[in-house]
Design a protein around this motif. Sequence first.
Motif, PDB file in Angstrom:
ATOM      1  N   UNK A  26     -12.301  -0.660   9.684  1.00  0.00           N
ATOM      2  CA  UNK A  26     -11.696  -1.885   9.158  1.00  0.00           C
ATOM      3  C   UNK A  26     -11.342  -1.740   7.689  1.00  0.00           C
ATOM      4  N   UNK A  27     -12.210  -1.056   6.921  1.00  0.00           N
ATOM      5  CA  UNK A  27     -11.917  -0.866   5.506  1.00  0.00           C
ATOM      6  C   UNK A  27     -10.701   0.037   5.307  1.00  0.00           C
ATOM      7  N   UNK A  28     -10.544   1.070   6.133  1.00  0.00           N
ATOM      8  CA  UNK A  28      -9.372   1.937   6.031  1.00  0.00           C
ATOM      9  C   UNK A  28      -8.091   1.167   6.337  1.00  0.00           C
ATOM     10  N   UNK A  29      -8.136   0.287   7.339  1.00  0.00           N
ATOM     11  CA  UNK A  29      -6.940  -0.496   7.670  1.00  0.00           C
ATOM     12  C   UNK A  29      -6.561  -1.419   6.517  1.00  0.00           C
ATOM     13  N   UNK A  30      -7.542  -2.093   5.935  1.00  0.00           N
ATOM     14  CA  UNK A  30      -7.258  -3.071   4.882  1.00  0.00           C
ATOM     15  C   UNK A  30      -6.890  -2.378   3.571  1.00  0.00           C
ATOM     16  N   UNK A  31      -7.653  -1.366   3.181  1.00  0.00           N
ATOM     17  CA  UNK A  31      -7.452  -0.739   1.872  1.00  0.00           C
ATOM     18  C   UNK A  31      -6.112  -0.035   1.780  1.00  0.00           C
ATOM     19  N   UNK A  32      -5.769   0.740   2.815  1.00  0.00           N
ATOM     20  CA  UNK A  32      -4.484   1.444   2.768  1.00  0.00           C
ATOM     21  C   UNK A  32      -3.345   0.560   3.257  1.00  0.00           C
ATOM     22  N   UNK A  33      -3.642  -0.410   4.087  1.00  0.00           N
ATOM     23  CA  UNK A  33      -2.586  -1.312   4.540  1.00  0.00           C
ATOM     24  C   UNK A  33      -2.129  -2.288   3.477  1.00  0.00           C
ATOM     25  N   UNK A  34      -2.986  -2.575   2.481  1.00  0.00           N
ATOM     26  CA  UNK A  34      -2.576  -3.500   1.415  1.00  0.00           C
ATOM     27  C   UNK A  34      -1.466  -2.884   0.574  1.00  0.00           C
ATOM     28  N   UNK A  35      -1.379  -1.562   0.529  1.00  0.00           N
ATOM     29  CA  UNK A  35      -0.273  -0.930  -0.198  1.00  0.00           C
ATOM     30  C   UNK A  35       1.055  -1.218   0.481  1.00  0.00           C
ATOM     31  N   UNK A  36       1.068  -1.179   1.814  1.00  0.00           N
ATOM     32  CA  UNK A  36       2.297  -1.522   2.534  1.00  0.00           C
ATOM     33  C   UNK A  36       2.594  -3.013   2.428  1.00  0.00           C
ATOM     34  N   UNK A  37       1.569  -3.835   2.416  1.00  0.00           N
ATOM     35  CA  UNK A  37       1.772  -5.283   2.294  1.00  0.00           C
ATOM     36  C   UNK A  37       2.389  -5.646   0.942  1.00  0.00           C
ATOM     37  N   UNK A  38       2.012  -4.945  -0.117  1.00  0.00           N
ATOM     38  CA  UNK A  38       2.504  -5.242  -1.463  1.00  0.00           C
ATOM     39  C   UNK A  38       3.714  -4.395  -1.859  1.00  0.00           C
ATOM     40  N   UNK A  39       4.277  -3.623  -0.932  1.00  0.00           N
ATOM     41  CA  UNK A  39       5.442  -2.798  -1.261  1.00  0.00           C
ATOM     42  C   UNK A  39       6.618  -3.680  -1.649  1.00  0.00           C
ATOM     43  N   UNK A  40       7.414  -3.207  -2.606  1.00  0.00           N
ATOM     44  CA  UNK A  40       8.528  -3.997  -3.130  1.00  0.00           C
ATOM     45  C   UNK A  40       9.849  -3.718  -2.441  1.00  0.00           C
ATOM     46  N   UNK A  41       9.952  -2.665  -1.650  1.00  0.00           N
ATOM     47  CA  UNK A  41      11.189  -2.346  -0.942  1.00  0.00           C
ATOM     48  C   UNK A  41      10.881  -2.123   0.529  1.00  0.00           C
ATOM     49  N   UNK A  42      11.846  -2.387   1.419  1.00  0.00           N
ATOM     50  CA  UNK A  42      11.593  -2.153   2.855  1.00  0.00           C
ATOM     51  C   UNK A  42      11.306  -0.690   3.171  1.00  0.00           C
ATOM     52  N   UNK A  43      11.973   0.222   2.487  1.00  0.00           N
ATOM     53  CA  UNK A  43      11.729   1.636   2.768  1.00  0.00           C
ATOM     54  C   UNK A  43      10.306   2.029   2.396  1.00  0.00           C
ATOM     55  N   UNK A  44       9.849   1.591   1.231  1.00  0.00           N
ATOM     56  CA  UNK A  44       8.462   1.895   0.835  1.00  0.00           C
ATOM     57  C   UNK A  44       7.470   1.240   1.789  1.00  0.00           C
ATOM     58  N   UNK A  45       7.796   0.049   2.278  1.00  0.00           N
ATOM     59  CA  UNK A  45       6.886  -0.620   3.206  1.00  0.00           C
ATOM     60  C   UNK A  45       6.773   0.165   4.521  1.00  0.00           C
ATOM     61  N   UNK A  46       7.881   0.712   4.994  1.00  0.00           N
ATOM     62  CA  UNK A  46       7.824   1.488   6.246  1.00  0.00           C
ATOM     63  C   UNK A  46       7.000   2.762   6.062  1.00  0.00           C
ATOM     64  N   UNK A  47       7.226   3.483   4.971  1.00  0.00           N
ATOM     65  CA  UNK A  47       6.477   4.717   4.751  1.00  0.00           C
ATOM     66  C   UNK A  47       4.992   4.444   4.540  1.00  0.00           C
ATOM     67  N   UNK A  48       4.669   3.421   3.795  1.00  0.00           N
ATOM     68  CA  UNK A  48       3.256   3.110   3.558  1.00  0.00           C
ATOM     69  C   UNK A  48       2.579   2.566   4.806  1.00  0.00           C
ATOM     70  N   UNK A  49       3.320   1.866   5.641  1.00  0.00           N
ATOM     71  CA  UNK A  49       2.746   1.397   6.909  1.00  0.00           C
ATOM     72  C   UNK A  49       2.396   2.575   7.810  1.00  0.00           C
TER      73      UNK A  49
END
Length: 379
Positions: free
Chosen positions: A169-192
């Motif tokens: 659960x911590x891995x999902x939240x900690x690394x997923x928050x980077x995709x949640x806060x991404x400023x561009x759609x491309x960065x959000x896809x890569x971080x997801x």
Amino acid sequence: MRTEPMPTRLDRIFARLDREPVRPVLDVPRMTRHRVVLFGATLAFYLAIVLAVAVTSWLVRFDWQAMLFRPYQQWPEIHAFLDYWVVLGQRGPTAVMVAAWLGWRSWRQHTLRPLLAFGAALLLLNITVGAVKYGLGRSGPHYATDVGSNEMWHWFQAGSDIFPSGHTANAVVTWGILAYLASTPRARRWLSALSAVLSLSVGLTTVYLGTHWLSDVLLGWAAGLLILLALPWCEPLIARAEAGILTQRDRWTERLPGSRTTPRPAPAPAPVGAAVGRTAGTTAGPAASGHGGDAAPALVASAAPQDEAEPEPDPAAPVRETILPSAVRANRPPPHLAPGPHTVRSERTPVTPVGSRRPPHSDRAPRNAPSAARPTTGG
């Protein structure tokens, strides 16, 4: 022809870092219908896993089969690497790394939203996952005693707080928050994609090491995804918290002794000539009527209090920088121009220079001077 060297990639990076940051217009995720449907489906999956483990269904039997298979004995060559890889799911190291990155982003973007959103996600993670862990009281594979049982409701035994998996659960939240806060759609896809790979690998690593059941990992994935899907409901609270923190910071800054203060514009003083004229007009009457000797002392007496009322500057007092209003700064001429009125080139009157522009020469005769007689040849 003047040529300038092309800036390198490193020069462009440093130029971007040196540029004054401007707070961008960020796309704050909203609780759309698609997100609500996905949240409901994930919650149903979460409850189904809990129910399947509580009634000792086929999922519990599969947990025991995976545990008795002992993957760490089947593939011992990767055991040392996975001992370090599982650290990507521990809350302490990952929270420090992600908080450092989000802190830099907050400083560059002049907003506290990344840090506040990360703090809200960790708070939800501790409350929800911790409550379920201690509420169900399931023992881990290393503490299991009854083969085939679900190992639940062991509240006062050691190792009875592993359901759901906190690492997953911590891995999902900690690394997923980077995709949640991404400023561009491309960065959000890569971080997801990156967060999905990390959370899946961390969860399977805990099964390999024998520290969690497979159902623990499934419930940990669902728990972390629920927190990320519920974060848009916390955005209004995050915005109010950010506004309150910035307001309090401004108040503390104003109370500091060395803070910059913008003085209020003082009223324009009266012209000196008008003041002298008024003074002379008031004193001319008595002087013409024969009381000129009393007028001069009266004028000196009236001017004396004004000179005494002006306080002398204290050299020990702190010197504050005076910030002029924007209208005054806009009317100031640039420092490289000489004082005085300036006109554009098209408005200037062309001036023809007097005389010749050719430099003087000793052998060159003037243009209007008579030419000397040429010598004749022959006799």
